[in-house]
Scaffold this motif. Structure first.
Motif, short mmCIF file in Angstrom:
data_model
loop_
_atom_site.label_atom_id
_atom_site.label_comp_id
_atom_site.label_asym_id
_atom_site.label_seq_id
_atom_site.Cartn_x
_atom_site.Cartn_y
_atom_site.Cartn_z
N TRP A 63 -5.27 54.13 45.29
CA TRP A 63 -4.64 54.14 43.97
C TRP A 63 -3.86 55.43 43.71
CZ3 TRP A 63 -5.89 57.85 40.36
CH2 TRP A 63 -7.07 58.57 40.57
N HIS A 64 -4.25 56.54 44.38
CA HIS A 64 -3.50 57.77 44.12
C HIS A 64 -2.11 57.71 44.75
CE1 HIS A 64 -3.48 59.77 48.08
NE2 HIS A 64 -4.61 59.12 48.29
N GLU A 65 -1.92 56.88 45.80
CA GLU A 65 -0.60 56.76 46.41
C GLU A 65 0.41 56.12 45.46
OE1 GLU A 65 -0.76 54.75 50.11
OE2 GLU A 65 -2.31 56.04 50.97
N VAL A 66 -0.04 55.17 44.69
CA VAL A 66 0.86 54.51 43.74
C VAL A 66 0.89 55.23 42.41
CG1 VAL A 66 0.53 52.28 44.86
CG2 VAL A 66 -0.96 52.93 42.97
N CYS A 67 -0.10 56.11 42.20
CA CYS A 67 -0.16 56.81 40.92
C CYS A 67 0.66 58.11 40.93
CB CYS A 67 -1.62 57.11 40.57
SG CYS A 67 -1.86 57.95 38.99
N ASP A 68 0.71 58.80 42.06
CA ASP A 68 1.39 60.09 42.11
C ASP A 68 2.87 60.02 41.72
OD1 ASP A 68 -0.95 61.26 42.82
OD2 ASP A 68 -0.50 61.39 44.98
N PRO A 69 3.66 59.01 42.16
CA PRO A 69 5.07 58.96 41.73
C PRO A 69 5.24 58.79 40.23
CG PRO A 69 4.75 57.60 43.68
CD PRO A 69 3.39 57.98 43.19
N LEU A 70 4.23 58.23 39.56
CA LEU A 70 4.35 58.01 38.11
C LEU A 70 4.31 59.30 37.32
CD1 LEU A 70 2.10 54.84 37.66
CD2 LEU A 70 4.59 54.96 37.61
N PHE A 71 3.85 60.41 37.93
CA PHE A 71 3.88 61.68 37.21
C PHE A 71 5.31 62.14 36.96
CE2 PHE A 71 -0.50 61.96 38.75
CZ PHE A 71 -1.14 62.45 37.62
N GLU A 72 6.27 61.61 37.74
CA GLU A 72 7.67 61.92 37.50
C GLU A 72 8.22 61.16 36.30
OE1 GLU A 72 9.14 64.26 39.08
OE2 GLU A 72 7.53 64.58 40.55
N VAL A 73 7.51 60.13 35.90
CA VAL A 73 7.95 59.34 34.72
C VAL A 73 7.45 60.02 33.46
CG1 VAL A 73 7.84 57.10 33.59
CG2 VAL A 73 7.95 57.24 36.09
N ASP A 74 6.13 60.06 33.30
CA ASP A 74 5.47 60.77 32.21
C ASP A 74 3.98 60.81 32.55
OD1 ASP A 74 4.55 58.20 31.71
OD2 ASP A 74 5.87 57.88 30.00
#
Length: 249
Positions: A63-74
């Protein structure tokens, strides 16, 4: 429970897809191309988001692989992912497991009911066979079986074989008749025959052995009480005779 899981996945998928697609549309230059490809691959469109959530839930992807890019969103989108993982692992899957366990208990209950019904059916068939056998042994048709008729049954090859098929194996007619004749009337009616054969069928069970032991203890206690009573009486009689002789001297 399955519908609840689908609804939860759909709600989280809509929320994450909306925030990701809005960021890619309104601020495409705020992140590099590699992050854009990851966001588009995991979270756009809605079908991809649902697929990603399913992989996250079933362990198809960390889940962290798909979650890490979302930190660039908000920070709301990663929080939604983490909340989804916690909710699914701690709540929904436990509910689904509980449903399966409940179904298993219901199936076991149905199995017990089936076993009880089968046992009752077997017992009814056994009683029917014993009744037919009683009628075959009762040669004079008076509704009673005598010791002579029991002897004739054991000497008859067909009836003795049928008796063994029913689960009985005895060659002592007198002992068998004594065990069946509860009221010691010298005749066995069909009720005594059915009840006695039901008790004698098969090998001794633990409850039968325990009942015999309890009866032996009860008899032993009565014998001890009688022995003590007679011993005390004998001792008191001897003491009185000695006292009378002493007084006479």
């Amino acid at each position: 429970a399955t519908m609840m899981l689908v609804v939860v996945m759909y709600m989280f998928g809509i929320a994450i897809t909306y925030r990701t697609s809005r960021m890619l549309r309104d601020s495409p230059d705020s992140v590099d191309d590699d992050v854009k490809r990851q966001l588009a691959s995991w979270w756009c469109p809605l079908s991809r988001s649902l697929y990603t959530l399913l992989l996250t839930m079933l362990g198809g992807v960390s889940w962290h692989e798909v979650c890490d890019p979302l930190f660039e969103v908000d920070y709301i989108a990663p929080a939604l992912i983490m909340f989804f993982v916690l909710f699914v692992m701690l709540a929904v899957l436990n509910i689904i497991t509980g449903v399966f366990v409940d179904h298993a208990f219901q199936a076991a209950e149905m199995q017990r009911d089936y076993i009880v019904e089968r046992e009752l059916r077997v017992k009814e068939q056994f009683i029917t066979q014993l009744s037919k056998f009683f009628c075959a042994v009762d040669e004079d048709g008076d509704g009673f079986v005598s010791l002579e008729e029991i002897n004739g049954m054991l000497e008859d090859e067909y009836l003795s074989a049928y008796f063994r098929v029913l689960g009985f194996d005895t060659a002592d007619a007198s002992r068998l008749f004594e065990l069946l004749d509860d009221d010691k009337s010298g005749r066995v009616n069909i009720k005594e025959f059915l009840e006695g054969c039901t008790r004698l069928k098969g090998e001794a069970r633990s409850i039968d052995v325990h009942a015999v032991l309890m009866e032996c203890r009860r008899v032993a206690n009565k014998v001890d009480a009688v022995h003590k009573a007679f011993s005390g009486r004998g001792t008191s009689g001897v003491s009185s005779r000695y006292s009378a002789r002493a007084e006479a001297e």
